[in-house]
Design a protein around this motif. Structure first.
Motif, PDB file in Angstrom:
ATOM      1  N   ASN A  20     -23.773  20.745 -62.940  1.00 38.42           N
ATOM      2  CA  ASN A  20     -22.731  21.753 -62.769  1.00 38.42           C
ATOM      3  C   ASN A  20     -23.059  23.014 -63.564  1.00 38.42           C
ATOM      4  OD1 ASN A  20     -20.216  22.586 -61.693  1.00 38.42           O
ATOM      5  ND2 ASN A  20     -19.295  22.260 -63.701  1.00 38.42           N
ATOM      6  N   THR A  21     -23.682  22.839 -64.741  1.00 35.99           N
ATOM      7  CA  THR A  21     -24.093  24.005 -65.529  1.00 35.99           C
ATOM      8  C   THR A  21     -25.017  24.891 -64.707  1.00 35.99           C
ATOM      9  OG1 THR A  21     -23.931  22.733 -67.552  1.00 35.99           O
ATOM     10  CG2 THR A  21     -25.254  24.717 -67.634  1.00 35.99           C
ATOM     11  N   GLY A  22     -25.998  24.267 -64.079  1.00 35.53           N
ATOM     12  CA  GLY A  22     -26.914  25.021 -63.236  1.00 35.53           C
ATOM     13  C   GLY A  22     -26.196  25.613 -62.031  1.00 35.53           C
TER      14      GLY A  22
ATOM     15  N   ASP B  90      -2.085  30.417 -57.051  1.00 35.28           N
ATOM     16  CA  ASP B  90      -2.760  30.537 -55.758  1.00 35.28           C
ATOM     17  C   ASP B  90      -4.262  30.728 -55.913  1.00 35.28           C
ATOM     18  OD1 ASP B  90      -1.703  32.829 -56.999  1.00 35.28           O
ATOM     19  OD2 ASP B  90      -2.333  34.067 -55.300  1.00 35.28           O
ATOM     20  N   LYS B  91      -4.726  31.101 -57.126  1.00 28.73           N
ATOM     21  CA  LYS B  91      -6.163  31.284 -57.328  1.00 28.73           C
ATOM     22  C   LYS B  91      -6.865  29.992 -57.740  1.00 28.73           C
ATOM     23  CE  LYS B  91      -6.556  36.154 -58.597  1.00 28.73           C
ATOM     24  NZ  LYS B  91      -6.857  37.016 -59.742  1.00 28.73           N
ATOM     25  N   LEU B  92      -6.112  28.919 -57.935  1.00 30.69           N
ATOM     26  CA  LEU B  92      -6.717  27.650 -58.359  1.00 30.69           C
ATOM     27  C   LEU B  92      -7.763  27.202 -57.343  1.00 30.69           C
ATOM     28  CD1 LEU B  92      -3.943  25.284 -59.713  1.00 30.69           C
ATOM     29  CD2 LEU B  92      -5.731  26.461 -60.960  1.00 30.69           C
ATOM     30  N   PRO B  93      -8.863  26.604 -57.821  1.00 32.46           N
ATOM     31  CA  PRO B  93      -9.849  26.067 -56.879  1.00 32.46           C
ATOM     32  C   PRO B  93      -9.243  24.940 -56.049  1.00 32.46           C
ATOM     33  CG  PRO B  93     -10.673  26.022 -59.140  1.00 32.46           C
ATOM     34  CD  PRO B  93      -9.232  26.375 -59.206  1.00 32.46           C
ATOM     35  N   ASP B  94      -9.992  24.602 -54.997  1.00 33.08           N
ATOM     36  CA  ASP B  94      -9.626  23.500 -54.129  1.00 33.08           C
ATOM     37  C   ASP B  94      -9.426  22.217 -54.945  1.00 33.08           C
ATOM     38  OD1 ASP B  94      -9.249  22.728 -51.511  1.00 33.08           O
ATOM     39  OD2 ASP B  94     -11.160  21.621 -51.568  1.00 33.08           O
ATOM     40  N   THR B  95      -8.424  21.411 -54.581  1.00 28.85           N
ATOM     41  CA  THR B  95      -8.156  20.180 -55.321  1.00 28.85           C
ATOM     42  C   THR B  95      -9.384  19.274 -55.361  1.00 28.85           C
ATOM     43  OG1 THR B  95      -5.887  20.278 -54.614  1.00 28.85           O
ATOM     44  CG2 THR B  95      -6.649  18.179 -55.463  1.00 28.85           C
ATOM     45  N   LEU B  96     -10.089  19.179 -54.210  1.00 28.36           N
ATOM     46  CA  LEU B  96     -11.270  18.311 -54.162  1.00 28.36           C
ATOM     47  C   LEU B  96     -12.348  18.821 -55.117  1.00 28.36           C
ATOM     48  CD1 LEU B  96     -12.301  15.789 -52.741  1.00 28.36           C
ATOM     49  CD2 LEU B  96     -13.495  17.286 -51.143  1.00 28.36           C
ATOM     50  N   ASP B  97     -12.515  20.158 -55.191  1.00 25.56           N
ATOM     51  CA  ASP B  97     -13.496  20.729 -56.110  1.00 25.56           C
ATOM     52  C   ASP B  97     -13.155  20.366 -57.550  1.00 25.56           C
ATOM     53  OD1 ASP B  97     -14.852  21.782 -54.083  1.00 25.56           O
ATOM     54  OD2 ASP B  97     -14.399  23.898 -54.498  1.00 25.56           O
ATOM     55  N   MET B  98     -11.857  20.437 -57.873  1.00 27.24           N
ATOM     56  CA  MET B  98     -11.459  20.125 -59.243  1.00 27.24           C
ATOM     57  C   MET B  98     -11.674  18.652 -59.541  1.00 27.24           C
ATOM     58  SD  MET B  98      -8.295  22.439 -60.415  1.00 27.24           S
ATOM     59  CE  MET B  98      -6.971  22.035 -59.304  1.00 27.24           C
ATOM     60  N   PHE B  99     -11.451  17.810 -58.520  1.00 22.32           N
ATOM     61  CA  PHE B  99     -11.604  16.373 -58.724  1.00 22.32           C
ATOM     62  C   PHE B  99     -13.077  16.019 -58.902  1.00 22.32           C
ATOM     63  CE2 PHE B  99     -11.865  11.948 -57.094  1.00 22.32           C
ATOM     64  CZ  PHE B  99     -11.093  11.370 -58.086  1.00 22.32           C
ATOM     65  N   ILE B 100     -13.929  16.614 -58.066  1.00 22.22           N
ATOM     66  CA  ILE B 100     -15.367  16.346 -58.204  1.00 22.22           C
ATOM     67  C   ILE B 100     -15.916  17.044 -59.436  1.00 22.22           C
ATOM     68  CG2 ILE B 100     -17.617  16.609 -57.098  1.00 22.22           C
ATOM     69  CD1 ILE B 100     -16.170  16.460 -54.421  1.00 22.22           C
ATOM     70  N   GLY B 101     -15.365  18.215 -59.758  1.00 28.34           N
ATOM     71  CA  GLY B 101     -15.764  18.887 -60.984  1.00 28.34           C
ATOM     72  C   GLY B 101     -16.617  20.121 -60.785  1.00 28.34           C
TER      73      GLY B 101
ATOM     74  N   THR C  87     -15.568  18.583 -66.730  1.00 24.95           N
ATOM     75  CA  THR C  87     -15.053  19.094 -65.464  1.00 24.95           C
ATOM     76  C   THR C  87     -14.858  18.015 -64.404  1.00 24.95           C
ATOM     77  OG1 THR C  87     -17.296  19.577 -64.766  1.00 24.95           O
ATOM     78  CG2 THR C  87     -16.090  21.365 -65.791  1.00 24.95           C
ATOM     79  N   SER C  88     -15.770  17.016 -64.396  1.00 21.70           N
ATOM     80  CA  SER C  88     -15.762  16.093 -63.257  1.00 21.70           C
ATOM     81  C   SER C  88     -14.884  14.884 -63.513  1.00 21.70           C
ATOM     82  CB  SER C  88     -17.181  15.643 -62.955  1.00 21.70           C
ATOM     83  OG  SER C  88     -17.127  14.602 -62.010  1.00 21.70           O
TER      84      SER C  88
ATOM     85  N   LEU D  71      -3.806  16.417 -64.240  1.00 25.91           N
ATOM     86  CA  LEU D  71      -4.730  15.340 -64.587  1.00 25.91           C
ATOM     87  C   LEU D  71      -6.178  15.688 -64.266  1.00 25.91           C
ATOM     88  CD1 LEU D  71      -2.724  12.276 -63.247  1.00 25.91           C
ATOM     89  CD2 LEU D  71      -2.502  13.452 -65.420  1.00 25.91           C
ATOM     90  N   ILE D  72      -6.378  16.601 -63.321  1.00 22.94           N
ATOM     91  CA  ILE D  72      -7.759  16.899 -62.929  1.00 22.94           C
ATOM     92  C   ILE D  72      -8.207  18.250 -63.457  1.00 22.94           C
ATOM     93  CG2 ILE D  72      -7.836  15.415 -60.901  1.00 22.94           C
ATOM     94  CD1 ILE D  72      -7.101  17.807 -59.216  1.00 22.94           C
TER      95      ILE D  72
END
Lengths: 210, 385
Positions: free
Chosen positions: B75-77, B227-238, B247-248, B301-302
């Protein structure tokens, strides 16, 4: 008073009877005025003057003060001296006096003063009492100055307002260095006091409780 | 068996009275790192023996941290190349993160272990294994661009002030890894808060893509820009900016399953932390008032370090509550305090660090109350009979 005894009265507050590291008195002001060296230095001198002269005066009066009102007499003497010191500071070092704000006035409540009056001045002759007062003030002051030295050096990069850590080291000027913001806050001063007590007790092992 | 023979050969020099006797605890540390010690408890009373000891426990926690670490490197990369607007292969992405993260891990371990070994020699103790996990967690809860000298200072602070002065591993009041983060947070706030420092190279980048912001989900949320929050799936995967390992949620859950399966971390604390956060979140949802307050409670939680803190740091066996009822209460209160800090304190977008440190402080009190109430209950039963 033998000279040996006099020397002992003078040296005890710097080691096994230090007001801050052993008696743990005067902590509040030690945390509050040690952000910079200059106010710490002025505070150390003020407290030394007040402890010295209040010890001297109370020792002169010790046989005439009725036991039941001795605390109030002590407070009167201390308060008078503190007001005098405050006026002198305002007249000659106004900037520092403003930085110290209430802490000069609060010397009245500094436990070291009452402690020395009760423990020493009420039972000893004036000259040893004066020496005891000055030495205790200096024992307090030396800890203040050690703490302030590290806090000003690491927190502001200066000593007595003179820049020690070069400007070009700072991130803002393309360097790598940043001042430590935590050391400006009182909790870190408390931790530093703890470290000084730690070092003191490792050097002087008589102080360690069994 | 050759290694064993070498160890046996040099052992006399390191034992008491030997030439290198002063390094006996260092020798012991490396010997027991390689082989299980052959000493047995004295034949006095009964002992329940288990093949697990402190070193194996620590190794399992390190294994549980691996998914979060490896994902964090990738994720850093990924975040870096996203910020400069380049498309690169998976291998390059991972390699960039690997090169960025590795120095942090090395500095953390070298500094921390040097202090551990030195203090063990001075005191004549055995070297404690506690730092193995702390040394891995510290880089994972730092922003990737934290300067190495600040990292080293924070490790020194955490190990000396947080652990050694209380008597070493097992005696500390606060989680050392969190203490090191708290040190950076208060001493060098510009390096661990804001929008620019979570992505490698973004802080002094000239080549950042137009309109790119390095803000973490929590900083959007704290600014009430739900409304600017990332997609829920993106936050869950990290796939979001943040500290390296936090993050993940999915990688952390993988680690959590290892810890729970081996019984090393308390599932009660993890569950009750989540319950506490959900409870407070739902309560605040009902009250409402601003977009952030009305954001669904489960999203907390995520975001940020909640999952990482709940799994790896709240469950620290030394600093958490020890009694079973106490664990429920301790975890629940962590969850409650996190949400309160996140929602109602404008100074701290993230509350996990503060919440855990606060409850670490109260854990002994919680245990005391649980034990005392148990004693009282039993005393009452005695009187009735």
């Amino acid at each position: 008073m033998s000279s040996n005894n006099g020397l002992k009265i003078f040296t005890t507050p710097f080691n096994s009877g230090n007001p801050i590291t052993v008696l743990v008195l005067g902590i509040c002001s030690a945390l509050a005025v040690t952000v910079k060296l200059q106010p710490a230095f002025v505070m150390a001198i003020s407290v030394t003057v007040v402890t010295g002269f209040s010890n001297l005066i109370i020792s002169f009066l010790r046989n005439t003060i009725p036991n039941s009102i001795r605390i109030i007499v002590q407070l009167l003497v201390i308060a008078t001296l503190v007001i005098l010191v405050n006026e002198v500071l305002k007249a000659y070092v106004y900037d520092v006096s403003k930085q110290l704000s209430v802490y000069v006035g609060l010397i009245i409540t500094n436990c070291i003063l009452m402690g020395r009056l009760e423990a020493f001045a009420l039972g000893n002759r004036p000259i040893p009492s004066f020496v005891d007062g000055i030495a205790n003030g200096m024992g307090y002051g030396i800890i203040l100055i050690i703490v302030a030295f590290f806090r000003e050096l690491l927190g502001s990069g200066t000593l007595f307002g003179i820049r020690i850590i070069p400007e070009s080291w700072y991130v803002a000027n393309g360097g790598f260095y940043l001042d430590n913001g935590l050391i400006i806050l009182p909790p870190m001063a408390l931790i530093m006091l703890g470290c000084i007590i730690w070092i003191h007790r490792s050097v002087n092992q008589d102080l360690q409780e069994k | 068996m050759r290694l064993r023979e070498i160890i046996e050969k040099i052992k006399p020099a390191f034992s008491k009275g030997g030439k290198l006797g002063m390094f006996s605890s260092t020798f012991e540390a490396f010997e027991s790192f390689i082989f299980v010690p052959n000493t047995v408890a004295k034949n006095k009373g009964s002992h329940i023996h288990d093949s697990i000891d402190l070193k194996r426990t620590m190794s399992i926690v390190i294994m549980a941290l691996m998914p979060a670490l490896i994902f964090g490197m990738w994720n850093t990369g990924y975040q870096h190349f996203l910020s400069v607007g380049e498309e690169v292969s998976f291998i390059d992405t991972f390699f960039y993160g690997f090169v960025k993260v590795l120095p942090l891990i090395i500095v953390s371990y070298v500094t921390g272990l040097a202090i551990e070994f030195a203090s063990a020699q001075i005191r004549g103790h055995e070297v404690n294994e506690g730092y193995l996990v702390t040394g891995m967690i510290i880089p994972l809860i730092m922003p990737v661009d934290v300067p190495l000298w600040i990292l080293a200072l924070s490790v020194i602070f955490a190990v000396v002030i947080g652990k050694e002065i209380f008597g070493g591993t097992g005696m500390n009041i606060w989680n050392p890894a969190l203490l090191s983060r708290a040190f950076v947070f208060f001493a060098y706030p510009s390096k661990i808060s804001g929008d620019k420092i979570w992505i490698a190279g973004l802080e002094n980048a000239q080549n950042a893509a137009d309109g790119f912001s390095g803000a973490t989900p929590l900083s959007y949320a704290a600014a009430n820009e739900i409304d600017k929050l990332p997609d829920t799936l993106d936050m869950f995967i990290g796939i979001i900016p943040g500290s390296i390992g936090e993050t993940s949620t999915i990688a952390i859950l993988l680690g959590a399953s290892i810890l729970i399966f081996t019984g090393i971390a308390s599932w009660k604390i993890m569950v009750s932390t989540v319950a506490g956060a959900l409870f407070t979140g739902l309560l605040v949802n009902m009250l409402g008032g601003s977009p952030y307050l009305e954001m669904p409670a489960w999203q907390h939680l995520i975001m940020g370090g909640f999952a990482f803190g709940a799994v790896f740091m709240a469950t620290d066996p030394v600093t958490s509550a020890q009694t079973e009822t106490g664990k429920w209460l301790y975890g629940f209160l962590i969850g409650v305090v996190v949400i309160i800090i996140r929602l109602f304190n404008p100074g701290f977008p993230e509350g996990m660090m503060m919440a855990i440190l606060l409850m670490n402080t109260f854990a002994p009190l919680i245990d005391h109350c649980v034990v005392q109430s148990n004693i009282k209950k039993r005393m009452k039963r005695k009187l009735i009979l």
